[in-house]
Enzyme design. Structure first.
Site, mmCIF file in Angstrom:
data_model
loop_
_atom_site.group_PDB
_atom_site.id
_atom_site.type_symbol
_atom_site.label_atom_id
_atom_site.label_comp_id
_atom_site.label_asym_id
_atom_site.label_seq_id
_atom_site.Cartn_x
_atom_site.Cartn_y
_atom_site.Cartn_z
ATOM 1 N N GLY A 83 -2.860 -0.331 3.038
ATOM 2 C CA GLY A 83 -4.200 -1.248 3.587
ATOM 3 C C GLY A 83 -5.362 -0.324 3.851
ATOM 4 N N SER A 179 -0.488 2.478 -2.775
ATOM 5 C CA SER A 179 -1.849 2.199 -2.083
ATOM 6 C C SER A 179 -2.036 3.159 -1.136
ATOM 7 C CB SER A 179 -2.215 0.833 -1.888
ATOM 8 O OG SER A 179 -3.330 0.462 -1.451
ATOM 9 N N TYR A 180 -2.516 2.660 0.142
ATOM 10 C CA TYR A 180 -2.736 3.827 1.202
ATOM 11 C C TYR A 180 -1.611 4.251 1.711
ATOM 12 C CZ TYR A 180 -5.073 5.909 5.013
ATOM 13 O OH TYR A 180 -5.579 6.601 5.966
ATOM 14 N N ASP A 376 -5.242 -1.233 -12.737
ATOM 15 C CA ASP A 376 -5.843 -1.122 -11.617
ATOM 16 C C ASP A 376 -6.994 -0.616 -11.411
ATOM 17 O OD1 ASP A 376 -5.843 -1.237 -8.791
ATOM 18 O OD2 ASP A 376 -4.897 0.438 -8.573
ATOM 19 N N HIS A 428 -2.515 -2.932 -9.512
ATOM 20 C CA HIS A 428 -2.219 -2.139 -8.398
ATOM 21 C C HIS A 428 -0.528 -2.181 -7.966
ATOM 22 C CE1 HIS A 428 -3.783 -0.025 -5.040
ATOM 23 N NE2 HIS A 428 -3.314 -0.838 -4.105
#
Length: 453
Positions: A83, A179-180, A376, A428
């Site tokens: 996120g 991701s994060y 992505d 992603h």
């Protein structure tokens, strides 16, 4: 008197063990609403308090391995989404690696044949507090979350969770996500590694981690992202050059006004696409989806549902689902959501680079795999390659294709201390777009074997 003491110790031990057993059983999921028949694996979910003073508690969901995988011996894998502020239940569990998918009606589930619990026990964590069902009784916590607290709370969660589930102590333990979570995972791995130093037989038996399309290093991520947008025809030459001149010295969490201006121009030039998967349709027209719009575009995979987040928002807000999951026991004053805007907007601390942690853990001999879906545009393959290149690791096996049933599944390069794998045609969320290939990747990671050639 001498015989009385051992008897007392035995009784105390029995009481303690029965307490652990009752905690486990109170977390057992007997059946989820809309669950398909013939589910042959155990599930548990509930809360673990990580800060009693503030009243912070994190929500977890454990999906044990299927019987054929030998759940009592299979490794334990903690999955984290990023996120920052997004739910591992919404993404990892429900549309990526978990055993169930949510039907479009938001009320029924169906089995995912490529679930990662076919080879491992899966532990999904909604982190930090304020994300999903995880909560804090101190509202300020939602406005002050950051990388440091996320790592310390996750470690506190694990310590307490292993006490509740002692059979997983000393088991091979891995962390995976995307991701994060490219920040969360190495930071948590470093925390565990440092706590385990000097411990003969640590109960959290960390063996390594795997991250996908991961935020890693702001400078190299920016270079690689802008290059991807430009080389894939998403932005103009002028915008590409403006982005490079105004954003390169910025932190991704705190970009300058000029950088934001050019990022907005880039977004307008990209148009109505799904940047997380640039060659598949976005979820913005339910009626068109119901008509089967992808029949007009035969190159689009019918297996990919771009509206899975909508289904999750319906399902996890159903009272009967929350009861089955032992979730929302405190009556949180807001609906469950896939991501928390408050947590993400007010994120407090974020280092510009995670590469020093990679260097430390590579030197420590931790298994590290990095993977990347190549469609992505949010954290693209070029960004990851620039970040890995900055580590200046010796190459053991040069760039080469890997295969799935005779077809190229992606490419790979093996470095000293790190393996890099791409998955062709994946966005992603690699396991969402290429579930079969993602499971192949996961199997090879667990065995630490090169991808099939």
């Amino acid at each position: 008197m001498a015989s009385f003491l051992p008897l007392m110790l035995v009784l105390v031990l029995i009481v303690l063990l029965s307490g652990v057993k009752s905690d486990q059983e109170s977390d057992r999921i007997w059946q989820l609403p809309g669950q398909p028949a013939n589910v042959d694996f155990s599930q548990y979910s509930g809360y673990v308090t990580v800060d009693p003073r503030h009243g912070r508690a994190l929500f977890y969901w454990l999906v044990e391995a299927v019987p054929s995988a030998g759940p009592d011996n299979a490794p334990l894998v903690l999955w984290l989404n990023g996120g920052p502020g997004c739910s591992s239940i919404a993404y990892g569990a429900s549309e990526e690696i978990g055993p169930f998918r949510i039907q479009a009606d938001g009320h029924n589930l169906y089995l995912n044949p490529h679930s990662w619990n076919t080879v491992a026990n899966l532990l999904f964590l909604e982190s930090p507090a304020g994300v999903g069902f995880s909560y804090s009784n101190t509202s300020l916590d939602l406005y002050t979350a950051g990388d440091v607290r996320t790592a310390t709370d996750a470690y506190a969660f694990l310590e307490n969770w292993f006490e509740r589930f002692p059979k997983y102590k000393y088991r091979e333990f891995y962390i995976a996500g995307e991701s994060y979570a490219g920040h969360y995972i190495p930071q948590l791995a470093q925390f565990i590694y440092r706590r385990n130093k000097g411990v003969q037989n640590p109960s959290i038996n960390l063996k390594g981690f795997m991250v996908g399309n991961a935020v890693t290093d702001d400078y190299h991520d920016y270079i690689g992202t802008f290059e991807y947008w430009w080389t894939h025809g998403l932005i103009s030459d002028a915008t590409y050059h403006n982005l490079r001149s105004t954003c390169m010295q910025d932190s991704s969490e705190h970009p300058s006004i000029e950088c934001v201006k050019n990022l907005n121009i880039a977004s307008a030039e990209e148009g109505n696409i799904d940047p997380y998967s640039i060659y598949t349709r976005p979820c913005n027209n339910t009626a068109a989806l119901m008509r089967g719009i992808n029949g007009r575009y035969p190159w689009m995979s019918r297996a990919y549902d771009p509206c899975t987040e909508r289904h999750a928002k319906i399902y996890y807000n159903l009272p009967e689902v929350q009861r089955a999951l032992h979730a929302n026991a405190t009556g949180i004053k807001y609906d469950w959501d896939t991501c928390s805007n408050i947590v993400g907007t007010y994120w407090a601390d974020s280092p510009r680079s995670i590469l020093p942690i990679y260097q430390e853990l590579i030197a420590a001999g931790q298994r590290i795999w990095v993977f990347s879906g190549d469609t992505d545009a949010v954290v693209p393959v070029t960004a990851t390659r620039y970040s890995i290149d900055a580590l200046k690791l010796p190459t053991l096996v040069n760039w080469h294709p890997w295969y799935d049933n005779g077809k190229v599944g992606g490419w790979s390069q093996i470095y000293k201390g790190l393996s890099f794998v791409t998955v062709t045609g994946a966005g992603h969320e690699v396991p969402l777009h290429r579930p079969r290939q993602a499971l192949i990747l996961f199997r090879h990671f667990l065995k630490n074997k090169p991808m099939p050639q």
